[in-house]
Design a protein around this motif. Structure first.
Motif, mmCIF file in Angstrom:
data_model
loop_
_atom_site.group_PDB
_atom_site.id
_atom_site.type_symbol
_atom_site.label_atom_id
_atom_site.label_comp_id
_atom_site.label_asym_id
_atom_site.label_seq_id
_atom_site.Cartn_x
_atom_site.Cartn_y
_atom_site.Cartn_z
ATOM 1 N N PRO A 81 -5.953 70.668 106.998
ATOM 2 C CA PRO A 81 -4.666 69.976 106.946
ATOM 3 C C PRO A 81 -3.924 70.194 105.632
ATOM 4 O O PRO A 81 -4.534 70.443 104.578
ATOM 5 C CB PRO A 81 -5.069 68.498 107.089
ATOM 6 N N GLY A 82 -2.603 70.098 105.724
ATOM 7 C CA GLY A 82 -1.788 70.050 104.522
ATOM 8 C C GLY A 82 -1.644 68.609 104.076
ATOM 9 O O GLY A 82 -2.344 67.710 104.561
ATOM 10 N N ALA A 83 -0.735 68.383 103.160
ATOM 11 C CA ALA A 83 -0.491 67.018 102.690
ATOM 12 C C ALA A 83 0.030 66.174 103.845
ATOM 13 O O ALA A 83 0.893 66.605 104.617
ATOM 14 C CB ALA A 83 0.509 67.025 101.548
ATOM 15 N N ALA A 84 -0.518 64.982 103.990
ATOM 16 C CA ALA A 84 -0.138 64.108 105.102
ATOM 17 C C ALA A 84 1.234 63.493 104.850
ATOM 18 O O ALA A 84 1.486 62.935 103.780
ATOM 19 C CB ALA A 84 -1.168 63.013 105.283
ATOM 20 N N SER A 156 -1.685 58.513 110.049
ATOM 21 C CA SER A 156 -1.690 59.821 109.406
ATOM 22 C C SER A 156 -1.744 60.929 110.447
ATOM 23 O O SER A 156 -2.518 60.843 111.412
ATOM 24 C CB SER A 156 -2.887 59.960 108.465
ATOM 25 N N PRO A 157 -0.954 61.997 110.282
ATOM 26 C CA PRO A 157 -1.076 63.137 111.199
ATOM 27 C C PRO A 157 -2.400 63.870 111.002
ATOM 28 O O PRO A 157 -2.842 64.582 111.899
ATOM 29 C CB PRO A 157 0.117 64.019 110.816
ATOM 30 N N ASN A 158 -3.037 63.696 109.838
ATOM 31 C CA ASN A 158 -4.318 64.343 109.546
ATOM 32 C C ASN A 158 -5.458 63.446 110.027
ATOM 33 O O ASN A 158 -6.213 62.878 109.245
ATOM 34 C CB ASN A 158 -4.448 64.615 108.040
ATOM 35 N N GLN A 159 -5.572 63.336 111.333
ATOM 36 C CA GLN A 159 -6.503 62.396 111.930
ATOM 37 C C GLN A 159 -7.962 62.744 111.645
ATOM 38 O O GLN A 159 -8.781 61.866 111.370
ATOM 39 C CB GLN A 159 -6.262 62.328 113.439
ATOM 40 N N ILE A 193 -13.657 60.711 97.671
ATOM 41 C CA ILE A 193 -13.969 61.021 99.070
ATOM 42 C C ILE A 193 -12.873 61.819 99.772
ATOM 43 O O ILE A 193 -13.109 62.938 100.236
ATOM 44 C CB ILE A 193 -14.267 59.724 99.854
ATOM 45 N N ARG A 194 -11.671 61.249 99.893
ATOM 46 C CA ARG A 194 -10.644 61.859 100.737
ATOM 47 C C ARG A 194 -10.325 63.308 100.357
ATOM 48 O O ARG A 194 -10.209 64.161 101.265
ATOM 49 C CB ARG A 194 -9.363 61.012 100.714
ATOM 50 N N PRO A 195 -10.175 63.673 99.087
ATOM 51 C CA PRO A 195 -9.817 65.067 98.777
ATOM 52 C C PRO A 195 -10.878 66.082 99.189
ATOM 53 O O PRO A 195 -10.572 67.260 99.363
ATOM 54 C CB PRO A 195 -9.642 65.049 97.249
ATOM 55 N N HIS A 196 -12.125 65.642 99.333
ATOM 56 C CA HIS A 196 -13.230 66.557 99.636
ATOM 57 C C HIS A 196 -13.776 66.379 101.044
ATOM 58 O O HIS A 196 -14.792 66.989 101.399
ATOM 59 C CB HIS A 196 -14.360 66.339 98.622
ATOM 60 N N ALA A 197 -13.125 65.560 101.858
ATOM 61 C CA ALA A 197 -13.680 65.186 103.159
ATOM 62 C C ALA A 197 -13.871 66.379 104.089
ATOM 63 O O ALA A 197 -14.754 66.357 104.961
ATOM 64 C CB ALA A 197 -12.784 64.143 103.831
ATOM 65 N N LEU A 198 -13.072 67.424 103.923
ATOM 66 C CA LEU A 198 -13.188 68.634 104.741
ATOM 67 C C LEU A 198 -13.418 69.868 103.880
ATOM 68 O O LEU A 198 -13.231 70.994 104.341
ATOM 69 C CB LEU A 198 -11.916 68.820 105.584
ATOM 70 N N GLY A 199 -13.837 69.650 102.642
ATOM 71 C CA GLY A 199 -14.057 70.756 101.711
ATOM 72 C C GLY A 199 -15.518 71.149 101.617
ATOM 73 O O GLY A 199 -16.243 71.172 102.611
ATOM 74 N N LYS A 200 -15.956 71.448 100.398
ATOM 75 C CA LYS A 200 -17.340 71.850 100.158
ATOM 76 C C LYS A 200 -18.198 70.613 99.863
ATOM 77 O O LYS A 200 -17.826 69.763 99.058
ATOM 78 C CB LYS A 200 -17.412 72.828 98.984
ATOM 79 N N PHE A 201 -19.348 70.550 100.501
ATOM 80 C CA PHE A 201 -20.229 69.401 100.333
ATOM 81 C C PHE A 201 -20.654 69.236 98.880
ATOM 82 O O PHE A 201 -20.789 68.115 98.391
ATOM 83 C CB PHE A 201 -21.455 69.550 101.230
ATOM 84 N N ARG A 202 -20.853 70.324 98.194
ATOM 85 C CA ARG A 202 -21.266 70.241 96.798
ATOM 86 C C ARG A 202 -20.216 69.515 95.956
ATOM 87 O O ARG A 202 -20.546 68.701 95.080
ATOM 88 C CB ARG A 202 -21.511 71.647 96.249
ATOM 89 N N ASP A 203 -18.942 69.805 96.195
ATOM 90 C CA ASP A 203 -17.863 69.134 95.456
ATOM 91 C C ASP A 203 -17.824 67.645 95.782
ATOM 92 O O ASP A 203 -17.590 66.806 94.904
ATOM 93 C CB ASP A 203 -16.510 69.767 95.789
ATOM 94 N N LEU A 204 -18.039 67.324 97.046
ATOM 95 C CA LEU A 204 -18.055 65.925 97.475
ATOM 96 C C LEU A 204 -19.216 65.179 96.823
ATOM 97 O O LEU A 204 -19.048 64.064 96.305
ATOM 98 C CB LEU A 204 -18.171 65.867 98.997
#
Length: 521
Positions: A81-84, A156-159, A193-204
């Motif tokens: 997703p992009g910015a919601a 949010s459109p980023n469901q 949490i939110r910025p990394h929710a769909l990113g890399k697990f290591r960063d989260l």
């Protein structure tokens, strides 16, 4: 089950109660086929079921968006997703919150001063009043955080991102009732949490480890050389990464705790006196602190590997090792599959997800893509029982779509009644994700009452609190195109029979929202 506070024919009453109890164990009728379906949902009913899983709950606008884009493109946008862009009314509500107007550091400074001032009051009654006011302000900030979370889940459109934010908040659970975590939880959700929710697990994983909410919740600020506290180290390995059968020993927990010595919280502006040769390793970012004075600089043996004692770099090395371990790939993949597919997910699916996790260096979106593309995912649609948060959010989304609520208070109260308040799980394991935990008769009775409140338009969602409340007329329109084109096809004959017996639109809404099919996603 006690009698439902609702007057209707005896036949309708008996049928609706039977349906509600059946929801404890019976999935929607659209899943009666034993054949393995295609990985891509076919038809509007199947599309509706897929959206119920990818989003917080299907609504007319969500269906329209997915149909306009096509399922695969919609899914791709959800995964990346992009910015919601929230509706203007939602953004205005969030912008008016204290947690949006002040940083967590500013709020902490203000509240710490209030706490100190209250403690310094000599008169016992006045001190008690001031201390209560301090606690009430912490409660208010936590309520703002929960309200913001629900507003984003609704609009949010980023469901998928919002679903994954809740999932990871649950996975990396902190309890707001401990210390001043009510102050910290909004920043924890927003920054860690939110910025990394769909990113890399290591960063989260790293973001949660470096956040004061996690450090304080699991007592790592008490962890120091020669005074080891193993709480966080144990949960980091058992609940956050490797899993209880992840191949580590009690010795590994102890060594991990040694690595984490010095990782703590500094809620003030004072800097400790650090030895000259170690001053370059002192870190104070926001409310996070790494204090070399409290760190064990000896070498450690973590899961068969030597980690040389050298300060903060040890933490990074340990995070690398844990986040990229095969046991972590399987543990996290299985938990995702439990959340999205089945209480007992197929081993082959978990293995495929784990392999993607390892090949992509813990890419969460890629791991989810493997799951969404599987026939096991499609075959499970309509069968996964909704926990309380999913039920409440999906019911409000279905009933009101993009009509913006004015008051999330009723939703927060419903979640409290059903035992799943946001940030309310006291133990670090997070809320359970399986049907057995949420499908009791008492739970079903509460859900019927919620369905009645929403279905009758008397839930209080469109009336503000305060001395001069605002109220907006809002009656749910559930008998719409989405229902006739998609939802109706997923309903069993028994559910349709009960709907046909409804004596009013309010009763019809209630029966639909409390049906077995609406208890599943």
């Amino acid at each position: 089950m006690p009698a439902l506070p609702f007057s209707r024919s005896a036949c309708a009453l008996a049928s609706s109660v039977a349906l509600l109890l059946a929801a404890c164990t019976t999935p929607g009728s659209n899943n009666s086929s034993d054949s393995r379906p295609q990985a891509i949902p076919q038809g509007q009913a199947q599309m509706s079921n897929a959206l119920n899983r990818i989003s917080w709950g299907v609504a007319s606008s969500t269906m329209q968006q997915a149909e306009a884009l096509g399922y695969q493109r919609y899914l791709e946008q959800q995964l990346h997703p992009g910015a919601a862009r929230l509706p203007e009314q939602v953004q205005a509500q969030i912008a008016a919150m204290t947690i949006s107007q002040r940083t967590v550091e500013q709020l902490n400074q203000e509240l710490e001063q209030r706490r100190k001032d209250a403690d310094a009051i000599a008169n016992d009654d006045e001190k008690k009043t001031a201390q209560q006011a301090y606690q009430q302000e912490l409660n208010r900030l936590a309520r703002e955080s929960a309200t913001r979370s629900l507003l984003r889940a609704l609009y949010s459109p980023n469901q998928l991102q919002e679903q994954m934010t809740w999932f990871w908040m649950n996975h990396f659970n902190v309890h707001q009732g401990k210390s001043n975590i009510r102050l910290l939880v909004s920043d924890y959700e927003e920054k860690a949490i939110r910025p990394h929710a769909l990113g890399k697990f290591r960063d989260l994983l790293s973001a949660t480890l470096h956040h004061p909410a996690m450090i304080r919740y699991l007592d790592n600020e008490q962890n120091a050389v020669n005074r080891i506290n193993e709480n966080y180290a144990r949960e980091l390995m058992e609940l956050h990464t490797l899993g209880v059968n992840g191949g580590y020993s009690q010795r590994d927990v102890q060594e991990m705790a040694r690595i984490l010595t010095g990782v703590g919280v500094n809620m003030g502006s004072n800097t400790p006196n650090v030895k000259k040769e170690l001053q370059g390793q002192y870190v104070h970012q926001g409310l996070f602190e790494f204090n070399p004075n409290r760190h064990d600089y000896g070498n450690k043996q973590l899961m068969g590997q030597t980690i040389r004692g050298r300060g903060p770099a040890e933490v990074d090395e340990a995070i690398d090792k844990l986040s990229r371990h095969p046991a972590t790939a399987h543990f996290v993949s299985r938990k995702l599959a439990v959340y999205f597919v089945a209480d007992e997910p197929p081993a082959a699916l978990v293995e495929a997800m784990a392999q993607t996790f390892l090949k992509t260096d813990g890419d969460i979106a890629a791991t989810l893509q493997t799951m969404f593309a599987s026939p096991e995912f499609t075959q499970s649609l309509g069968r996964k029982f909704k926990d309380p948060v999913h039920y409440v959010v999906s019911a409000v989304r279905l009933a009101y779509d993009d009509k913006v609520i004015l008051n999330a208070g009723p939703m927060l109260n419903w979640l409290n009644r059903m035992g799943e308040p946001l940030y309310g799980r006291q133990t670090p394991d997070g809320y359970p994700l399986t049907e057995a935990s949420w499908a009791s008769p008492g739970q079903m009775n509460t859900r019927f009452e919620i369905a009645k409140a929403i279905g009758s338009g008397n839930a209080g969602l469109f009336k503000t609190d305060g001395p001069q409340p605002q109220e907006r007329a809002a009656f749910p329109q559930l008998s719409n195109a989405l229902y006739y084109q998609s939802l109706q096809k997923t309903l069993s004959p028994a559910t349709r029979q009960v709907l046909d017996q409804a004596s009013s639109p309010q009763e019809w809404n209630t029966f639909l929202l409390s049906s077995p099919e609406l208890m599943h996603r």
